[in-house]
Structures are given as structure tokens and as C-alpha cells.
Scaffold this motif. Structure first.
Motif, mmCIF file in Angstrom:
data_model
loop_
_atom_site.group_PDB
_atom_site.id
_atom_site.type_symbol
_atom_site.label_atom_id
_atom_site.label_comp_id
_atom_site.label_asym_id
_atom_site.label_seq_id
_atom_site.Cartn_x
_atom_site.Cartn_y
_atom_site.Cartn_z
ATOM 1 N N GLN A 137 8.090 18.596 -4.370
ATOM 2 C CA GLN A 137 6.771 19.229 -4.418
ATOM 3 C C GLN A 137 5.719 18.305 -5.012
ATOM 4 O O GLN A 137 4.526 18.430 -4.709
ATOM 5 N N GLU A 138 6.147 17.381 -5.855
ATOM 6 C CA GLU A 138 5.212 16.458 -6.501
ATOM 7 C C GLU A 138 4.933 15.220 -5.643
ATOM 8 O O GLU A 138 4.059 14.415 -5.975
ATOM 9 N N GLU A 139 5.675 15.046 -4.570
ATOM 10 C CA GLU A 139 5.565 13.831 -3.766
ATOM 11 C C GLU A 139 4.825 14.083 -2.455
ATOM 12 O O GLU A 139 4.636 15.222 -2.038
ATOM 13 N N ALA A 140 4.409 12.993 -1.824
ATOM 14 C CA ALA A 140 3.713 13.048 -0.541
ATOM 15 C C ALA A 140 4.330 12.010 0.393
ATOM 16 O O ALA A 140 5.155 11.188 -0.022
ATOM 17 N N THR A 141 3.915 12.040 1.649
ATOM 18 C CA THR A 141 4.412 11.078 2.633
ATOM 19 C C THR A 141 3.250 10.346 3.292
ATOM 20 O O THR A 141 2.139 10.872 3.399
ATOM 21 N N ALA A 142 3.534 9.143 3.734
ATOM 22 C CA ALA A 142 2.566 8.361 4.505
ATOM 23 C C ALA A 142 3.351 7.573 5.543
ATOM 24 O O ALA A 142 4.545 7.288 5.346
ATOM 25 N N TYR A 143 2.692 7.196 6.631
ATOM 26 C CA TYR A 143 3.389 6.568 7.750
ATOM 27 C C TYR A 143 2.627 5.325 8.213
ATOM 28 O O TYR A 143 1.424 5.394 8.482
ATOM 29 N N PHE A 144 3.353 4.208 8.317
ATOM 30 C CA PHE A 144 2.738 2.934 8.671
ATOM 31 C C PHE A 144 3.623 2.174 9.654
ATOM 32 O O PHE A 144 4.856 2.199 9.555
ATOM 33 N N ALA A 145 2.990 1.453 10.583
ATOM 34 C CA ALA A 145 3.687 0.536 11.483
ATOM 35 C C ALA A 145 3.038 -0.831 11.343
ATOM 36 O O ALA A 145 1.811 -0.956 11.420
ATOM 37 N N SER A 146 3.860 -1.855 11.137
ATOM 38 C CA SER A 146 3.306 -3.192 10.876
ATOM 39 C C SER A 146 4.342 -4.267 11.181
ATOM 40 O O SER A 146 4.739 -5.043 10.323
ATOM 41 N N GLY A 147 4.786 -4.310 12.434
ATOM 42 C CA GLY A 147 5.808 -5.301 12.784
ATOM 43 C C GLY A 147 7.197 -4.763 12.515
ATOM 44 O O GLY A 147 7.453 -3.555 12.605
ATOM 45 N N CYS A 148 8.109 -5.636 12.164
ATOM 46 C CA CYS A 148 9.506 -5.272 11.950
ATOM 47 C C CYS A 148 9.655 -4.289 10.792
ATOM 48 O O CYS A 148 9.187 -4.550 9.683
ATOM 49 N N PHE A 149 10.322 -3.157 11.047
ATOM 50 C CA PHE A 149 10.436 -2.179 9.965
ATOM 51 C C PHE A 149 11.330 -2.639 8.829
ATOM 52 O O PHE A 149 11.240 -2.134 7.714
ATOM 53 N N TRP A 150 12.208 -3.607 9.070
ATOM 54 C CA TRP A 150 12.972 -4.181 7.953
ATOM 55 C C TRP A 150 12.015 -4.703 6.878
ATOM 56 O O TRP A 150 12.210 -4.483 5.686
ATOM 57 N N CYS A 151 11.002 -5.443 7.329
ATOM 58 C CA CYS A 151 10.046 -6.053 6.397
ATOM 59 C C CYS A 151 9.210 -4.997 5.689
ATOM 60 O O CYS A 151 9.040 -5.034 4.465
ATOM 61 N N VAL A 152 8.673 -4.067 6.466
ATOM 62 C CA VAL A 152 7.738 -3.083 5.918
ATOM 63 C C VAL A 152 8.436 -2.157 4.932
ATOM 64 O O VAL A 152 7.883 -1.806 3.882
ATOM 65 N N GLU A 153 9.658 -1.767 5.256
ATOM 66 C CA GLU A 153 10.432 -0.919 4.347
ATOM 67 C C GLU A 153 10.602 -1.600 2.993
ATOM 68 O O GLU A 153 10.389 -0.991 1.940
ATOM 69 N N ALA A 154 10.984 -2.876 3.007
ATOM 70 C CA ALA A 154 11.214 -3.609 1.749
ATOM 71 C C ALA A 154 9.929 -3.749 0.942
ATOM 72 O O ALA A 154 9.944 -3.658 -0.292
ATOM 73 N N ILE A 155 8.814 -3.971 1.618
ATOM 74 C CA ILE A 155 7.532 -4.105 0.923
ATOM 75 C C ILE A 155 7.179 -2.821 0.181
ATOM 76 O O ILE A 155 6.875 -2.832 -1.012
#
Length: 234
Positions: free
Chosen positions: A56-74
Motif C-alpha cells: 500500500q505504501e509503494e507505487a509502480t512505474a514502467y520504462f523501456a530503454s534498450g536491453c531490460f537486463w541493463c535497465v533492471e540493474a540500473i
């Protein structure tokens, strides 16, 4: 004869570099590749779904920026982010697989779902992370990963988020003096990627793509935004 040997060596070297740096496009996608990954890290791929739901205290956001391996780690290195999940978004088919999305015909881009605590990091800061961790002018890709499945998209879930994105995108375009490539789209649906893609950089630090593309991209981000990092990410 000597010249032919030299030419052959140059061709071989070029091919090797191509295979090395086009790594995200060569991610494991076949049943054989997946089986090999399962054998290497069974705890990471036992489930077909690794769904993470915000509290309940958290939110979500969605991004695409090339390889998801990289973006997830960032994003997982950012203070206030509990989890980043690799997946697919922005397309027109249901339940896309990696093999299908990689053709570019499903309309999906590799994306991440970011679950975060707004009390610790704002949506505005997550957008700063987004633009600050990519080449904002590259169309249909990031770095060596080319194609519509690697295009940049920021998804908004309400008008307040859209206003933040539009303002930051316009300011960046003015600063750069050229267009910013990221699409701005209303969020529709996020399809979670196969289990073997999740936390890939952590699970496979010796992978050539991770070593030569993903980790350097992460380190460039860390050097640029040290104030946003988790204590154990420095």
C-alpha cells in the motif's frame, strides 16, 4: 598467400566483436539455452511467473530503454526501489514471449516494472534516472541493441506523470539541441518476461554482454547519480 591470411584474420576478428557486442539481441531464447540456464541457476528459473506486487505504501512505474537486463540493474541500484522486473510493454499482442518480441512484429519493447517507495524516491527522480542512464537521442535502440523492441518509451499512468515526463523531455531536448527519442505513451499492460531473464546481471556477471555493455552502462549511471544510490550500490 600472406595477404589472404591477414584478411581472413581481420574478418574473424570483426565477426567475434559483432557477436560480443550484439549480445542482448543474442540473449538465450531457445529451449536449449533455457535448459542450460536452468542447470546453472535453478533457483532463478523454477517459476514461470515471478510477479511482485506493490504494498500500500509503494507505487509502480514502467520504462523501456534498450536491453531490460541493463535497465533492471540500473533501477535496482536506486534507493527507494524495492524491485525491478523485466518484461514487455507497448505492443499489440497478448502474452508475448521473448522469441516473439525479438522479431519486432509484436510491437512490444523490452521494459521494466519498477516498484518503489514514493517516500524515498519520487517519480520525477525515476524519470531523471531514465534519461540520465541512456543515450536520449538514439532511435530504436540503445548502444549495440537495435530494433523497435529496444526502443525507448516512458509510460505514464496519470496526467501528473505525463506532465513530469513532457517537461523533462522538452527541457532535455532544448539542452541537447536535438530531438529526444523516447516515446511517451499511456500505460496499458505489462507482460512479465520469462524467469531466466530476471536479475540476469546479478546471476550472470561473467556473461560477455554483461561485462562489456551492461556493467559499463550501470557504472556510468552510478558515477552520474551517486546521491540516488543504495548504500550497497556504491
Amino acid at each position: 598467400m600472406k595477404n589472404r591470411i591477414i584478411i581472413a584474420a581481420l574478418i574473424a576478428g570483426t565477426l567475434a566483436l559483432s557477436l560480443l557486442f550484439n549480445g542482448c539481441a543474442n540473449k538465450p531464447g531457445t529451449a536449449k539455452d533455457k535448459a542450460q540456464l536452468e542447470a546453472q541457476a535453478p533457483e532463478a528459473v523454477q517459476a514461470d511467473s515471478l510477479t511482485y506486487e506493490p504494498t500500500q505504501e509503494e507505487a509502480t512505474a514502467y520504462f523501456a530503454s534498450g536491453c531490460f537486463w541493463c535497465v533492471e540493474a540500473i533501477y535496482e541500484s536506486v534507493e527507494g526501489v524495492r524491485e525491478a522486473v523485466s518484461g514487455y510493454a507497448g505492443g499489440h499482442t497478448k502474452n508475448p514471449t521473448y522469441e516473439e518480441s525479438n522479431t519486432g512484429r509484436t510491437g512490444h519493447a523490452e521494459a521494466v516494472k519498477v516498484i518503489y517507495d514514493p517516500a524515498k524516491v519520487s517519480f520525477s527522480q525515476l524519470v531523471d534516472v531514465y534519461f540520465g542512464s541512456q543515450d536520449p537521442t538514439q532511435v530504436n535502440g540503445q548502444g549495440p541493441d537495435r530494433g523497435s523492441q529496444y526502443r525507448s518509451i516512458i509510460f505514464y499512468q496519470n496526467e501528473a506523470e505525463k506532465e513530469i515526463i513532457d517537461q523533462k523531455k522538452a527541457a532535455l531536448a532544448e539542452k541537447l539541441g536535438e530531438p529526444v527519442a523516447a516515446e511517451v505513451k499511456p500505460f496499458d499492460v505489462f507482460w512479465e518476461a520469462e524467469a531466466y531473464h530476471q536479475n540476469y546481471e546479478v546471476q550472470h556477471p561473467d556473461n560477455p554482454y554483461i561485462q562489456n555493455v551492461s556493467i559499463p552502462r550501470l557504472n556510468r549511471f552510478k558515477a552520474k547519480f551517486p546521491e540516488l544510490l543504495k548504500a550497497n550500490s556504491h
